[in-house]
Scaffold this active site. Structure first.
Site, PDB file in Angstrom:
ATOM      1  CG  ASP A  88      -1.903   1.191   1.161  1.00  0.00           C
ATOM      2  OD1 ASP A  88      -2.713   1.233   0.217  1.00  0.00           O
ATOM      3  OD2 ASP A  88      -1.867   2.051   2.041  1.00  0.00           O
ATOM      4  CG  ASP A 470     -11.116  41.622  17.508  1.00  0.00           C
ATOM      5  OD1 ASP A 470     -10.967  41.681  18.750  1.00  0.00           O
ATOM      6  OD2 ASP A 470     -10.445  40.867  16.783  1.00  0.00           O
ATOM      7  N   GLY A 496     -16.380  45.757  19.835  1.00  0.00           N
ATOM      8  CA  GLY A 496     -17.120  45.156  20.937  1.00  0.00           C
ATOM      9  C   GLY A 496     -16.375  43.989  21.536  1.00  0.00           C
ATOM     10  CG  ASP A 497     -15.329  41.742  25.669  1.00  0.00           C
ATOM     11  OD1 ASP A 497     -15.525  40.543  25.378  1.00  0.00           O
ATOM     12  OD2 ASP A 497     -14.584  42.103  26.596  1.00  0.00           O
ATOM     13  CG  PHE A 498     -15.992  37.449  21.645  1.00  0.00           C
ATOM     14  CD1 PHE A 498     -15.558  36.872  22.816  1.00  0.00           C
ATOM     15  CD2 PHE A 498     -15.110  37.483  20.566  1.00  0.00           C
ATOM     16  CE1 PHE A 498     -14.286  36.331  22.933  1.00  0.00           C
ATOM     17  CE2 PHE A 498     -13.831  36.939  20.670  1.00  0.00           C
ATOM     18  CZ  PHE A 498     -13.413  36.362  21.860  1.00  0.00           C
ATOM     19  NE  ARG A 513      -4.649  30.114  12.821  1.00  0.00           N
ATOM     20  CZ  ARG A 513      -4.650  30.361  11.511  1.00  0.00           C
ATOM     21  NH1 ARG A 513      -5.396  31.335  11.038  1.00  0.00           N
ATOM     22  NH2 ARG A 513      -3.937  29.627  10.687  1.00  0.00           N
TER      23      ARG A 513
END
Length: 610
Positions: A88, A470, A496-498, A513
Site C-alpha cells: 500500500d 473585535d 465590541g467584546d464578545f 483560532r
C-alpha cells in the site's frame, strides 16, 4: 540477476501479488519474480487516527490486503498459496495522508497541498507465508516500509489543471504518477524512486535475503551493506544455509501478524561478533541546533534582507551589507546560512531570494509572514527562553510575567495583529472554501482581527455580507492593514467584546483560532452567547488545529509547543469540538481540513437549544 539466488528458492512455490496495480506487477516481473495476480477485496477504511505514524497505517493496510487474499484463496481452493505479497502506497504532507483522489476537485486539493513543497511517499509491504494444517490456514507475516522524499516545483494553476484534465491523477496516491506525466511536477527525489512508483524493490530484495538465505552466526560479516549485496554474497549465504532441500523462510525473520519483529541488542555479542553500530542521530543533532537556524531567519527578516534582495537582487554580500549598514563579514555569513536553509540562492552574480523568501519573508505581499516572524522573534523567543520556569511554576511564570496576553501595549498589540494577519491570509481561501457557505446571506467573524478571513469570504461569496467583531483597540488599527482604500460595501467592522456586548445579527457565526485560547468554562460561556444569537438554521464555523486526529503527532507539534507557555486555554480534539457544538444546540456537525494544519468544523443551529 541480483534476485537469481533467491528466485531459485521460489520457483516451486506459488507466489501471489495481492494488488491490481500494473506498476507493481511491472516492477516485480522485471526483477524476475514469477507470480500470479489476485487483487485484494479488502476495503481500505481503516481509521487513520488509530495509527501513530502514516507508515503504520500503510503497513497495516498492506497486511490486511494480503491476509484477505490468502484467506479467500484458502477457502476457495482448500489450500493457500505459499507466499502472498501485499503493498500500500500513500503520500503524506504535514502528517496528512493523501490516498487516491475521489474526483478532479479532490485531485486539485491534493496537488495544491503538494505544490512547491517536500512530501513523503510511504509504501508498506507485507509478505505472508501460508500453510494449511488440518484444514486450517496458518500465516506468518513479515512487514516493512520504505520512505522517499519528493519535492514538487512551484507550479501554476494552469499547469495543475492541465495535468488533472489528462486523467492521470485519478488512480494515483497523492494524485500524481511520477513515472509518467507527473514526473514533470517533480523537482527532486531523495530515496528509492521505485518506491514512489509503487513498490520498494531494493528493500524487498533485502528482505527476501533475510527470509530465505539467513547467514549462520559464524558467517556474519563485519561489513554493513548500504544497498543490495552483490550476487556472490547471496550465493555464499545460500550455500552456507543449505542443510537439507534448501533454505526456507527463517523464523527469525518472520513473525505472527499481530506482533512486531523483535529487535536485537546493539553492540558486540557474547561470541565477540561486532554488529552494526546504532544509526547516527542526524535528526536529533538538527533538532538541537534548530534554535540557531530560527534566530538566523529572524535576524535576516529584522534586517529586511529579503526586502532588499526582492527589490534589487541579485547582489554581492558587500552591496547587501552597505544597504543594511552592517559589516561585510557578518552579512556574508548570514547570507550563506540563508542559502543553506533554502531561503536564498547564490550564483556568480550574487545572492537572490528564492520564490519562498520573496513570497513569504519580504515585509510586503499578500502572503507575507514577516509579521509572524517578528512576533516570534520579539515575543515568543523571550517567553520560551523562560520555558523552564513555565514548566516548574506554570506558564504565567514564563519570562517573569503572564503569558496569555500578547497585546498589553500598543506595540505588542500591533505586533500580534501583524502575526495573525499573515497567518490568516495564508489559509483564508482554504477556510472560506472548506464548505459551501453560499446558503448564508450574512456572517459575523468574532475576534476577526484585521478582517483577512472576512475579505476572502466576501470575495468568494458575492451575496454574503460580513461583519468583523473585535475589541475597539483592535478595530482602530485595521485601516493600516488595508492601505488600498475604503472597505468593500459588504464588509464592516464593529467594535465590541464578545463576552460582554450583544453580538451582531448574522446567519453564520465564525470563531477562527479563538477557542483554544480559553479555558473550558469560558468556551462554554462564549458558545452559549453564540447559540442564543444564532437563529434556527443558522451556522457556526469553528477553525482550529485539532490534536491527534487524522494527523501524525508531528503535524500537531506547533499547537503543542504553543501550549507550553499558554497561561489559559488548551488544544482540543475534533471529537471535543463536535461535542462542544452539540452541547450548545448545533447539529449536523461536519469537519473538513484547510491546509496542513487547520481543521474547519461547521454546525447548524437546531430548532431548539438543548
Amino acid at each position: 540477476m541480483v534476485l537469481s539466488p533467491v528466485i531459485g528458492k521460489l520457483l516451486h512455490k506459488r507466489v501471489v501479488l495481492a494488488s491490481a496495480s500494473p506498476r507493481r506487477r511491472e516492477i516485480l516481473s522485471q526483477a524476475g519474480l514469477r507470480f500470479e495476480v489476485v487483487p485484494s477485496r479488502f476495503k481500505e477504511k481503516l481509521d487513520k487516527a488509530a495509527f501513530a505514524t502514516p507508515y503504520a497505517y500503510a503497513i497495516e493496510t498492506a497486511k490486511q490486503k494480503a491476509l484477505e487474499v490468502a484467506s479467500r484463496m484458502h477457502q476457495k481452493d482448500l489450500r493457500a498459496p505459499d507466499v502472498v505479497i501485499g503493498a500500500d502506497t500513500i503520500v503524506t504532507i504535514g502528517g496528512l495522508i493523501l490516498e487516491k483522489p475521489a474526483d478532479k476537485q479532490d485531485a486539485y486539493r491534493m496537488l495544491s497541498r503538494l505544490n512547491g513543497k517536500e512530501h513523503s511517499v510511504f509504501t508498506g509491504v507485507a509478505i505472508i507465508h501460508c500453510c494449511s494444517e488440518d484444514g486450517q490456514l496458518d500465516t506468518d507475516v513479515c512487514e516493512f516500509h520504505e520512505e522517499t522524499t519528493v519535492k514538487f516545483s512551484e507550479l501554476s494553476e494552469d499547469l495543475l489543471w492541465e495535468y488533472i484534465d489528462s486523467g492521470e491523477p485519478m488512480d494515483k496516491a497523492g494524485g500524481y504518477g511520477i513515472q509518467a506525466l507527473g514526473g514533470m511536477l517533480v523537482e527532486y527525489v531523495r530515496g528509492d524512486f521505485l518506491n514512489v512508483v509503487g513498490f520498494p524493490l531494493n528493500h524487498f530484495c533485502k528482505k527476501l535475503v533475510e527470509l530465505y538465505c539467513p547467514p549462520h552466526r559464524e558467517d556474519v560479516q563485519r561489513v554493513k551493506h548500504d544497498s543490495i549485496p552483490a550476487v556472490d554474497t547471496f550465493e555464499i549465504a545460500s550455500e552456507a544455509a543449505q542443510g537439507d532441500e534448501g533454505c526456507g523462510p527463517s523464523r527469525a525473520g518472520v513473525h505472527g501478524h499481530t506482533g512486531q519483529a523483535p529487535a536485537g541488542p546493539q553492540g558486540p555479542d557474547t561470541n565477540g561478533l561486532v554488529e552494526n553500530p546504532p544509526p547516527f542521530p542526524s535528526d536529533l543533532l538538527d533538532l538541537i541546533d534548530g534554535f540557531k537556524a530560527s534566530k538566523a531567519l529572524f535576524t535576516a527578516c529584522k534586517l529586511k534582507v529579503f526586502d532588499v534582495l526582492k527589490e534589487e537582487g541579485p547582489l554581492k554580500a558587500v552591496d547587501v551589507a552597505r544597504k543594511l549598514n552592517a559589516s561585510v563579514c557578518g552579512t556574508g555569513r548570514l547570507l550563506d546560512v540563508c542559502v543553506a536553509l533554502g531561503l536564498l540562492e547564490k550564483t556568480d552574480t550574487g545572492y537572490g531570494n528564492t520564490q519562498l523568501a520573496s513570497r513569504h519573508l519580504a515585509s510586503e505581499g499578500a502572503c507575507s509572514l514577516h509579521g509572524f516572524v517578528a512576533y516570534n522573534d520579539e515575543h515568543a523567543w523571550t517567553v520560551f527562553t523562560d520555558l523552564e520556569s513555565a514548566v516548574r511554576q506554570g506558564p504565567r511564570a514564563a519570562a517573569g510575567r503572564p503569558a496569555e496576553d500578547p497585546s498589553q501595549s500598543r506595540d505588542q498589540r500591533l505586533r500580534f495583529m501583524r502575526a495573525m494577519h499573515g497567518l490568516t491570509q495564508l489559509t483564508a481561501r482554504q477556510v472560506a472554501t472548506a464548505f459551501d457557505l453560499s446558503r448564508f446571506a450574512s456572517a459575523c467573524d468574532l475576534g476577526g482581527c484585521t478582517g483577512a478571513l472576512a475579505r476572502e469570504l466576501a470575495r468568494e461569496y458575492p451575496r454574503l455580507k460580513v461583519t468583523v467583531f473585535d475589541l475597539p483597540e483592535v478595530i482602530e488599527h485595521v485601516s493600516s492593514f488595508h492601505p488600498e482604500g475604503r472597505q468593500p460595501e459588504r464588509l464592516r467592522f464593529v467594535p465590541g467584546d464578545f463576552f460582554k456586548d450583544d453580538l451582531p445579527d448574522a446567519q453564520l457565526y465564525i470563531l477562527s483560532r479563538i477557542l483554544h485560547d480559553w479555558a473550558d468554562d469560558r468556551v462554554h460561556e462564549l458558545l452559549s452567547r453564540v447559540s442564543r444569537s444564532c437563529k434556527p438554521g443558522g451556522g457556526l464555523l469553528v477553525v482550529e488545529t485539532a490534536l491527534d486526529e487524522r494527523r501524525a503527532a508531528r503535524a500537531s507539534l506547533p499547537a503543542a509547543l504553543n501550549a507550553l507557555v499558554r497561561a489559559q486555554g488548551r488544544e482540543r480534539s475534533l471529537a471535543e469540538y463536535r461535542s462542544l457544538l452539540g452541547q450548545h444546540g448545533f447539529r449536523d456537525v461536519q469537519v473538513a481540513q484547510a491546509g496542513d494544519r487547520l481543521d474547519v468544523v461547521l454546525g447548524t443551529r437546531a430548532s431548539s437549544a438543548p
